[in-house]
Scaffold this motif. Structure first.
Motif, PDB file in Angstrom:
ATOM      1  N   ARG A 129       0.828   1.124 -14.391  1.00 55.84           N
ATOM      2  CA  ARG A 129      -0.595   1.325 -14.688  1.00 55.84           C
ATOM      3  C   ARG A 129      -1.210   2.349 -13.733  1.00 55.84           C
ATOM      4  N   VAL A 130      -0.796   2.304 -12.469  1.00 57.83           N
ATOM      5  CA  VAL A 130      -1.282   3.283 -11.491  1.00 57.83           C
ATOM      6  C   VAL A 130      -0.796   4.680 -11.880  1.00 57.83           C
ATOM      7  N   SER A 131       0.458   4.770 -12.316  1.00 59.26           N
ATOM      8  CA  SER A 131       1.061   6.078 -12.604  1.00 59.26           C
ATOM      9  C   SER A 131       0.433   6.739 -13.825  1.00 59.26           C
ATOM     10  N   THR A 132      -0.170   5.955 -14.703  1.00 54.82           N
ATOM     11  CA  THR A 132      -0.837   6.542 -15.871  1.00 54.82           C
ATOM     12  C   THR A 132      -2.334   6.703 -15.635  1.00 54.82           C
ATOM     13  N   GLY A 133      -2.784   6.375 -14.417  1.00 58.35           N
ATOM     14  CA  GLY A 133      -4.205   6.517 -14.106  1.00 58.35           C
ATOM     15  C   GLY A 133      -5.057   5.375 -14.633  1.00 58.35           C
ATOM     16  N   ASP A 134      -4.410   4.289 -15.117  1.00 56.24           N
ATOM     17  CA  ASP A 134      -5.156   3.170 -15.691  1.00 56.24           C
ATOM     18  C   ASP A 134      -5.470   2.072 -14.669  1.00 56.24           C
ATOM     19  N   ALA A 135      -5.157   2.318 -13.401  1.00 57.38           N
ATOM     20  CA  ALA A 135      -5.488   1.319 -12.377  1.00 57.38           C
ATOM     21  C   ALA A 135      -5.832   2.029 -11.081  1.00 57.38           C
ATOM     22  N   LEU A 179       0.827  -1.211   0.000  1.00 53.62           N
ATOM     23  CA  LEU A 179       0.000   0.000   0.000  1.00 53.62           C
ATOM     24  C   LEU A 179       0.860   1.260   0.000  1.00 53.62           C
ATOM     25  N   ALA A 180       1.934   1.255   0.770  1.00 57.18           N
ATOM     26  CA  ALA A 180       2.829   2.419   0.786  1.00 57.18           C
ATOM     27  C   ALA A 180       3.420   2.642  -0.605  1.00 57.18           C
ATOM     28  N   ASP A 195       0.942   6.708  -6.830  1.00 58.58           N
ATOM     29  CA  ASP A 195      -0.262   7.415  -7.250  1.00 58.58           C
ATOM     30  C   ASP A 195      -0.141   8.909  -6.965  1.00 58.58           C
ATOM     31  N   GLU A 196       0.517   9.249  -5.868  1.00 62.06           N
ATOM     32  CA  GLU A 196       0.637  10.658  -5.472  1.00 62.06           C
ATOM     33  C   GLU A 196       1.869  11.335  -6.079  1.00 62.06           C
ATOM     34  N   MET A 240       7.468   8.073 -13.355  1.00 64.51           N
ATOM     35  CA  MET A 240       7.765   8.039 -14.796  1.00 64.51           C
ATOM     36  C   MET A 240       9.232   8.336 -15.061  1.00 64.51           C
ATOM     37  N   VAL A 241       9.788   9.286 -14.305  1.00 60.84           N
ATOM     38  CA  VAL A 241      11.200   9.598 -14.490  1.00 60.84           C
ATOM     39  C   VAL A 241      12.061   8.410 -14.073  1.00 60.84           C
ATOM     40  N   LEU A 242      11.759   7.848 -12.913  1.00 58.71           N
ATOM     41  CA  LEU A 242      12.562   6.729 -12.420  1.00 58.71           C
ATOM     42  C   LEU A 242      12.420   5.494 -13.314  1.00 58.71           C
TER      43      LEU A 242
END
Lengths: 226, 226
Positions: free
Chosen positions: A169-175, A94-95, A101-102, A108-110
């Motif tokens: 997927r989380v970072s692109t808002g797809d999850a 979760l962390a 997400d935040e 994306m850079v990493l």
């Protein structure tokens, strides 16, 4: 507003430049991002940007250092190896996903930009190896009956790879974070194979049959102590 | 030998140039590899290389197209969706990892170098989405009792991520193909959760308890029909 930035302390201005750089690199990539664009985003002059960071390569390296440290520090701070394995796993996953997400630009850079050059790819590989080692420890400490040939290191490699893919997927808002977390917790819990379930609720994700990977079964976050 | 290459047919020479380019890109990365170095590796002149491929970017794009097609064609050719899920899975995973073990430079170019530029990253993302879709189909076809909220697509994302991570270990010589295949087959089989075991040997990897992810249990390759 641009005039007001002149009175900012050095440390604050450095962070603002890094914030702007991470933002621009995450959108356009390392090679396609110019120092002009970063200076404009940070609302400072290009000579000022060069004064602080010397070159685009140095600036990118400073971004990677900061983003990698923040990320690892945040996830580690939520991992207590004295906790029962299932709780440790829930907190870590979760962390990890909430942080991403935040801080989508950071991820994306990493994850996608840092392999742009051999030098940076090395930094990220080292960060990944540290995380694989942590997960390997988690698997070892959580497995009740390890076989003599159980390859915890390779399982850790596989699970970290799964985590990176889900995180993207989380970072692109797809999850959705909670759904992605539940799936990852179940998959990792299966990776623990036969770990003791300290709270007795084997049906919530322990590897004892069909319920193992059912993402609809339980809400992981709902049963968290904090 | 250098003189002898002059009599080669065009198609053969093109493939030699691509072979040399993949080799050099895999070692030094896209941005750090010069056309001079590729021409030297291919034992041709630099003007000849430019005559065939126009620019380093075009040459790299041609490498990606060839390597991605070969890879996907090879793995797809070993997947027969009429087979029982367990056999289909074994064949796909073994084809995938064996291909990578035998084409390490190809994997390094596709996996680590192709994200060097936004344009190439797009090509690789599309290739990955096709593979995630295939794996999602495999999960759907192999699951007997899917829950209403079972997210096969996200599970496919996670498992493909795991596969890429394990494949990278194979490509650097840090993992044995058969052991890596056994671990991946078990992890994917757990992802199928409750899939019917067509050959009746649930103990070899079906998700019914402690045996699920035990890499020491069975030799996947030994029971393959071919």
């Amino acid at each position: 507003m641009a005039g007001g930035t002149k009175r900012l302390p050095r440390a604050v201005r450095e962070q603002q430049m890094l914030d702007a750089a991470v933002q621009m690199f995450s959108v356009n990539g390392y090679h396609e991002t110019s120092m002009d664009a970063i200076a404009a985003e940070a609302q400072i002059s290009k000579p000022m940007l060069y004064l602080y960071y010397g070159s685009k390569e140095e600036l990118f390296a400073a971004c990677l250092d900061r983003e990698l440290s923040r990320f690892v520090d945040e996830v580690r701070s939520k991992m207590d190896f004295n906790e029962p394995p299932k709780e440790l796993l829930r907190h870590a996953v979760l962390a990890f996903l909430k942080y991403i997400d935040e801080h989508r630009s950071s991820w994306m850079v990493l994850y996608t930009q840092a392999t742009s050059s051999q030098r940076f790819a090395h930094t990220v590989r080292e960060g990944r190896e540290r995380i694989i080692e942590l997960v390997g420890r988690l698997l070892r400490s959580g497995t009740r009956f390890p076989g003599p040939d159980t390859d915890f290191d390779m399982m850790a490699v596989a699970l970290v790879g799964a985590g990176e893919a889900v995180a993207s997927r989380v970072s692109t808002g797809d999850a959705d974070v909670d759904e992605a977390a539940e799936l990852m917790i179940n998959l990792f819990w299966l990776g623990l194979k036969g770990a003791p379930s300290p709270d007795g609720d084997r049906e919530a994700g322990a590897p004892d049959g069909d319920s193992g990977t059912d993402a609809s079964h339980a809400d992981a976050s709902a049963s968290l102590p904090n």
